[in-house]
Write an enzyme that holds these catalytic residues in place. Structure first.
Site, PDB file in Angstrom:
ATOM      1  N   CYS A 157       0.781  -1.238   0.000  1.00 18.72           N
ATOM      2  CA  CYS A 157       0.000   0.000   0.000  1.00 18.72           C
ATOM      3  C   CYS A 157       0.819   1.298   0.000  1.00 18.72           C
ATOM      4  CB  CYS A 157      -1.063   0.011   1.088  1.00 18.72           C
ATOM      5  SG  CYS A 157      -0.787  -1.065   2.475  1.00 18.72           S
TER       6      CYS A 157
ATOM      7  N   ARG B 299       6.852 -11.567   4.740  1.00 22.54           N
ATOM      8  CA  ARG B 299       6.411 -11.411   6.125  1.00 22.54           C
ATOM      9  C   ARG B 299       7.037 -12.501   6.966  1.00 22.54           C
ATOM     10  NH1 ARG B 299      -0.015 -10.172   5.018  1.00 22.54           N
ATOM     11  NH2 ARG B 299       0.374  -8.421   3.609  1.00 22.54           N
TER      12      ARG B 299
ATOM     13  N   GLN C 235       0.847 -10.911  -3.630  1.00 27.23           N
ATOM     14  CA  GLN C 235      -0.562 -10.568  -3.468  1.00 27.23           C
ATOM     15  C   GLN C 235      -1.112 -10.037  -4.780  1.00 27.23           C
ATOM     16  OE1 GLN C 235      -0.074  -7.670  -0.216  1.00 27.23           O
ATOM     17  NE2 GLN C 235      -1.498  -8.963   0.924  1.00 27.23           N
TER      18      GLN C 235
ATOM     19  N   ASP D 119      -2.951  -7.495  -5.429  1.00 26.22           N
ATOM     20  CA  ASP D 119      -3.314  -6.371  -4.585  1.00 26.22           C
ATOM     21  C   ASP D 119      -3.874  -5.224  -5.421  1.00 26.22           C
ATOM     22  OD1 ASP D 119      -3.489  -5.183  -2.153  1.00 26.22           O
ATOM     23  OD2 ASP D 119      -1.326  -4.956  -1.843  1.00 26.22           O
TER      24      ASP D 119
ATOM     25  N   HIS E 288      -5.409  -0.962  -4.762  1.00 27.89           N
ATOM     26  CA  HIS E 288      -5.844   0.108  -3.875  1.00 27.89           C
ATOM     27  C   HIS E 288      -6.660   1.092  -4.671  1.00 27.89           C
ATOM     28  CE1 HIS E 288      -2.443  -1.730  -1.821  1.00 27.89           C
ATOM     29  NE2 HIS E 288      -3.172  -1.515  -0.754  1.00 27.89           N
TER      30      HIS E 288
ATOM     31  N   LYS F 215     -14.545  -4.438   6.791  1.00 31.23           N
ATOM     32  CA  LYS F 215     -14.094  -5.264   5.658  1.00 31.23           C
ATOM     33  C   LYS F 215     -15.055  -6.394   5.361  1.00 31.23           C
ATOM     34  CE  LYS F 215     -11.364  -8.424   8.490  1.00 31.23           C
ATOM     35  NZ  LYS F 215     -10.222  -9.302   8.577  1.00 31.23           N
TER      36      LYS F 215
ATOM     37  N   HIS G  49      -8.582  -1.264   0.145  1.00 25.23           N
ATOM     38  CA  HIS G  49      -7.599  -2.305  -0.188  1.00 25.23           C
ATOM     39  C   HIS G  49      -8.408  -3.516  -0.596  1.00 25.23           C
ATOM     40  CE1 HIS G  49      -4.445  -0.630   2.693  1.00 25.23           C
ATOM     41  NE2 HIS G  49      -5.545  -0.038   3.095  1.00 25.23           N
TER      42      HIS G  49
END
Length: 637
Positions: free
Chosen positions: A333, A362, A380, A382, A384, A464, A510
RNA sequence: GCCCAUGUAGCUCAGUCGGCAGAGCACAUCCUUGGUAAGGAUGAGGUCACCGGUUCGAUCCCGGUCAUGGGCUCCA
């Protein structure tokens, strides 16, 4: 004495019984071993207190409540067996869980597999003895004293944390346990039981407390159902993505590379590429812009984003580069925000949708790593989205549609959906939380999707939606997540120029659809049991020859298919055709084309294809065959 | 990270109560040219996870480390 008429409901059917005794008999006959009375699950014997006007429901193994009671009773029988075989054991808790039960014990030495066999044997004996489960109620203090005397420190701890004045204990064949109940009437009610494994488990799930020995088992209402369940466990084992990953040469991990880091082999990589191409193409169609961002950034970036404060335990140690600290990225992000902020944005440009297949790292504790499902480096899918408040509703709807379309394409049609609302600690105003939560809810309802609300389970920065896909064995896997974020726009001072000419704060969303490519790949492998649909599968067609003299023509056929973009492999080995077919089947290649005298003679006007399930189709001309394959690839079926 | 189990050929696994390491599959070569799920022969392939200890001698016994698996906790 007046006889009470009792109305009984069992598995949807209604019965009438005159008096408690008859009712009990009827319940037992119909396979009920407990009842639901006044909305409370009760022992079967509670029927004696039933009123004429009260309807009771008989609980059987067919209902979730019934199964749980049945398995919970089995857990008690397990504890009883352990008491008899290991007098030193102290007892913790033994609940029913999905598909079975467990019981936690504190024993001087861990159980061995042989112990497990012996315990299971003893359980069968106890079941044969068929002693009744007898409920007794007593004052909490009295129970404390009793279990204290028995040295059952875990039970006394449980009692101390309880609020009720009165507690219940159950006695079965001389074995007494603290328990809310209800239970089956007697041990003999249990028809089929199997102990499955032993594992360490912390008392009350707290790693600072003692590790106990947990025995897992399961129980069913008949031997055949138990057998079916064990076969299902076998099927799950057969589909294990780690096993198939090795067999189909899809990926590997390597001690020298490091745990939790995936090597994608050619067969896995081509599947990943296909997924990625599909993903990018669809994102562009859906109005996203694609980004790439670096794998590391200055530590300060992560301080601004708040990750260094809130997420540090999952981040790797910073590294020094010319006296400045850098950090390998655990999230994408901040980079997307940096791209957004690289130019002034007008309200006209919003929503801005940035998507990236972003690889993050991670730290995961060594004990939690698991094949592709839980790794330390993963990519990911991902994105945004920066949107105005008034756009949130529409945007969430779009994302939800898009998510389901993508998941559907991979053969997932059943989902468990969760909506997580405002937790105790949160940022942003109550109004914006309400607006965002309302938007998520409205989108779900608009699509007519069933969902569960997880109150207070939202992240501190926003509500979420989580979507778990159900695979072909009905197992649920967490993939998609759609999260509203009020926090990062604030932290990074993200703005756009509003209609009124003033700086406004956008809301960020996200979202990840597949979650991580690694995990999603693992799920796909198990979902399809390694037999991928044509568009995904590494080798789409294999051309097999009968004898050496067919090689030239077979090569022409293969080249033709290859030129059309079909992934072809040749098997011209010096082996019998039966053996080559077996090889294709083992590799789970969807189609084989066999070239022998007949095919050579007909110069490709009569080719037939053999599917991996053994069925044959055809004959086709070469061009008809190509069309057929291309159509199947195009429709992704 | 914690508890338990496991680590022997590319894969699946035997084995040695401490004395030159084994099978099947896969691989290579040869024979066979065979029409829809395993044809035959021969061969190559090992620091028995790694480090240390005990012993005349350790793949085996002991200690440690690493990895994997089943769980706990956490999560994409």
């Amino acid at each position: 004495m007046e006889v009470v008429e009792i109305r009984i409901l069992i598995e949807g059917k209604t019965y009438e019984a005159a008096g408690a005794a008859e009712a009990e008999k009827l319940l037992k006959q119909r396979g009920a071993f407990a009842i639901m009375a006044g909305g409370q699950p009760r022992d079967l014997s509670f029927i004696s207190q039933a009123r004429a006007d009260g309807e009771v429901e008989g609980l059987t193994f067919g209902s979730k409540e019934g199964r749980d009671i049945y398995r919970h009773s089995t857990a008690h029988i397990l504890a009883h067996a352990v008491r008899e075989l290991f007098p030193d054991a102290r007892f913790a808790i033994g609940p029913a869980i999905e598909d079975g039960f467990y019981y936690d014990f504190d024993v001087p030495a861990p159980f061995t597999p042989e112990d497990l066999d012996a315990i299971e044997k003893r359980m069968l004996e106890i079941i044969k003895r068929d002693s009744p489960f007898v409920r007794r109620e007593m004052k909490r203090g009295e129970a404390l004293e009793m279990f204290g005397r028995m040295g059952e420190t875990y039970k006394t701890e449980l009692l101390e944390s309880m609020q009720d004045d009165t507690v219940s204990i159950y006695e079965e064949g001389g074995f007494t346990d603290l328990c809310r109940g209800p239970h089956v009437p007697s041990a003999g009610a249990i028809k089929a039981v199997k102990l499955l494994s032993v594992a360490g488990a912390y008392w009350r799930g707290d790693e600072k407390r003692k590790m106990l020995q947990r025995i897992y088992g399961t129980a069913f209402s008949s031997a055949s159902e138990l057998k079916k369940h064990l076969e299902r466990l076998e099927e799950i084992k057969k589909r294990d993505h780690r096993k198939l990953g090795r067999e189909l040469d899809l990926f590997s991990m390597n001690e020298e590379v490091g745990p939790g880091l995936i090597l994608w082999h050619p067969n896995g990589a081509i599947i990943r590429k296909t997924i990625e191409d599909f993903w990018r193409e669809e994102h562009l169609k859906a109005g996203y812009k694609l980004l790439y961002s670096p794998h590391m950034a200055r530590l300060d970036l992560w301080k601004t984003s708040g990750h260094w404060d809130f997420y540090r335990e999952n981040m790797y140690s910073p590294m020094k580069v010319e006296e400045v600290e850098y950090e390998i990225k655990p999230m994408n992000c901040p980079f997307h925000i940096a791209v957004y902020k690289s130019g002034l944005k007008s309200y006209r440009e919003l929503p801005v949708r940035y998507a990236e297949l972003g690889t993050v790292y991670r730290f995961e504790r060594s004990g939690v790593l698991h094949g592709l499902m839980r790794v330390r480096g993963f990519t990911q899918d991902d994105a945004h989205i920066f949107a105005r408040e008034d756009q949130i509703g529409e945007e969430i709807k779009n994302i939800l549609d898009f998510t389901l379309f993508i998941l559907n394409t991979f053969g997932f049609e059943d989902y468990d959906i969760y909506l997580s609302t405002r937790p105790e600690k949160y940022v942003g105003t109550e109004e914006s939380w309400e607006l965002a939560t309302g938007a998520l809810k409205a989108a779900l309802e608009h699509k007519g999707l069933k969902y569960e609300v997880d109150p207070g389970e939202g992240v501190f920065y926003g509500p979420k939606i989580d979507i778990k896909v159900k695979d072909s064995l009905g197992r649920a896997w967490q993939c998609s997540t759609i999260q509203v974020d009020f926090n990062n726009p604030e932290r990074f001072d993200v703005t756009y120029r509003g209609e009124d000419g003033r700086q406004q704060r956008p809301i960020m969303i996200h979202r990840a659809l597949m979650g991580s490519l690694e995990r999603f790949f693992g799920i796909l492998i198990e979902h399809y049991a390694g037999a991928f649909p044509l568009w995904l599968t590494p080798v789409q067609v294999e051309v097999l020859t009968i004898a050496e003299r067919h090689i030239d023509f077979a090569r022409q056929v293969a080249d033709n298919l290859r030129r059309e973009g079909i992934r072809v492999e040749e098997n011209f080995d010096n082996e019998k055709i039966g053996y080559k077919i077996r090889q294709s089947a083992v590799r789970k290649v969807p189609y084989s084309v066999i070239i022998g005298d007949k095919e050579v003679e007909e110069r490709g006007t009569a080719l037939s294809i053999r599917k991996r399930n053994g069925q044959s189709f055809g004959p086709f001309t070469l061009s008809a065959l190509i069309d057929l394959l291309k159509e199947e690839i195009k429709t992704r079926r």
